[in-house]
Design an enzyme around this catalytic site. Structure first.
Site, PDB file in Angstrom:
ATOM      1  N   ASP A   1       1.393  -1.767   0.252  1.00 12.08           N
ATOM      2  CA  ASP A   1      -0.601  -0.059  -0.120  1.00 12.08           C
ATOM      3  C   ASP A   1       1.207   1.406  -0.536  1.00 12.08           C
ATOM      4  O   ASP A   1       1.759   1.402   0.707  1.00 12.08           O
ATOM      5  CB  ASP A   1      -0.744  -0.119   1.301  1.00 12.08           C
ATOM      6  CG  ASP A   1      -1.704   1.369   1.443  1.00 12.08           C
ATOM      7  OD1 ASP A   1      -2.231   1.515   0.969  1.00 12.08           O
ATOM      8  OD2 ASP A   1      -2.020   1.794   2.558  1.00 12.08           O
TER       9      ASP A   1
ATOM     10  N   ASP B   1      -0.785   5.051   1.010  1.00 11.11           N
ATOM     11  CA  ASP B   1      -0.756   6.350   1.492  1.00 11.11           C
ATOM     12  C   ASP B   1      -1.038   5.901   3.025  1.00 11.11           C
ATOM     13  O   ASP B   1      -1.431   4.557   3.308  1.00 11.11           O
ATOM     14  CB  ASP B   1      -1.666   7.356   1.420  1.00 11.11           C
ATOM     15  CG  ASP B   1      -1.351   7.919   0.122  1.00 11.11           C
ATOM     16  OD1 ASP B   1      -0.071   7.586   0.062  1.00 11.11           O
ATOM     17  OD2 ASP B   1      -2.481   8.399  -0.451  1.00 11.11           O
TER      18      ASP B   1
END
Length: 364
Positions: free
Chosen positions: A8, A10
């Site tokens: 991922d 953020d």
């Protein structure tokens, strides 16, 4: 098969702004503590492809213009590149959660290449800071690492530290499982190159089991071998196919062969001297200089030993040069298997602290 870290963005690679959750300016770009030094070691030392998978709500709409997104995003990628961290692919879903897009995590719509391609998803990981990342791992059949202060029992590791992530991934042993079924044999082999010499072996041939145990014990690797073969015909298919599957298992467990010795042994046993030279160089070749005067040793025809090692070299993509001298036939073949085990132990040892692939070509 290739392993992947689906990472991922953020909250995982960079910090997520607590107000609008959008990194839409250079002023908002802040990297997660410890990500550079640890992810660069993961990229250099371990056998994972790096794939970024991120939801960017409404990217390209008025609420999140592309021009606001692209500058900090490109700045982030350049900073990672400067540390030797290259993402093989960057997958961005631009939908809003209310749209229920199949491409949006935990959906797998963007990941068909990895689901249907030559990838080892079972030993791959999703790394992220949201429960949707953990659900994505479940949907892929992968493992997961949850970056959070709140424990998630569905994740294989919950942590806030990239250093802990690196240590966790680094300690995972080099394992492989290969299953092969034909009209003649059904074979499953599980191997752990970083094991302790434990074995469970059943081929239906007692002397062959004894020889395969030598590989585990003297190679200091864990080995489970279960073979159901057409022994009512003869021993040929059982021994040949075991060699094929064992070679495939070792090749799979070695991965990209980062940091290994690659080469590996001279071993005396009573009246015998066995020489086994091994090279996991990516090409198959067998030199066999071993003559036997008995038709069988135990329940194994002596002509099948050469065939076993030839089958192994073909599937493991390695060179083997085997030579033995001596009088006792049992000792001769046992010394070969023990020397073979020691060669494997030497060759798979990861001694290069820089984790280079041991070839001027850059790959094996």
């Amino acid at each position: 098969m290739k392993k992947v870290l689906f990472i991922d963005r953020d909250g995982t690679l960079i910090l997520e702004p607590p107000t609008d959750f959008q990194v839409d300016s250079l002023e908002k770009l802040e990297f997660y503590p410890g990500v550079f030094q640890n992810l660069s070691k993961i990229a250099k030392e371990l056998d994972f492809e790096l794939v970024m998978v991120t939801n960017q709500d409404g990217l390209g709409t008025e609420s999140f213009p592309v021009e606001d997104f692209i500058k900090p995003h490109e700045k982030m990628l350049k900073a990672f590149e400067n540390e030797g961290i290259i993402f093989n692919e960057i997958l961005i879903d631009k939908s809003f959660e209310s749209e229920n897009s199949l491409n949006r995590k935990p959906g797998t719509g963007m990941l068909g290449k990895y689901i249907y391609g030559n990838y080892d998803l079972e030993n791959s990981f999703v790394v992220g800071d949201r429960t949707t990342d953990i659900q994505l791992a479940k949907n892929l059949g992968s493992k997961s690492i949850f970056i959070s202060e709140i424990q998630n029992n569905d994740a294989n590791l919950t942590t806030e530290s990239w250093s802990e992530i690196y240590q966790y991934l680094k300690q995972i042993p080099r394992k492989a499982t290969v299953f092969r079924k034909t009209n003649e044999t059904e074979i499953e082999i599980q191997i752990n190159l970083d094991g302790s010499g434990k074995s469970e072996i059943s081929t239906g041939l007692n002397f062959f089991d004894h020889m395969l145990e030598q590989i585990s014990k003297h190679g200091n690797l864990d080995l489970k071998i279960k073979v159901i073969g057409d022994l009512q015909v003869d021993e040929h298919h059982t021994i040949e196919d075991t060699g094929i599957v064992l070679g495939e298992a070792i090749l799979k467990a070695l991965g990209k062969k980062k940091g290994i010795e690659r080469y590996g042994f001279l071993l005396p046993m009573d009246d015998c001297l066995a020489q086994v030279a091994l090279d996991f160089g990516g090409r198959s070749w067998l030199v066999w200089k071993a003559n036997f005067t008995r038709e069988k040793i135990g329940d194994v025809p002596t002509e099948m030993f050469e065939h076993f090692f030839k089958s192994f070299t073909d599937s493991a993509k390695c060179n083997l040069n085997i030579k033995v001298e001596g009088e006792n036939e049992h000792h001769k073949i046992e010394s070969i298997f023990k020397a073979f085990a020691k060669s494997i132990k030497m060759a798979v040892n990861q001694s290069d602290q820089n984790f280079n692939v041991p070839s001027t070509k850059g790959s094996l």
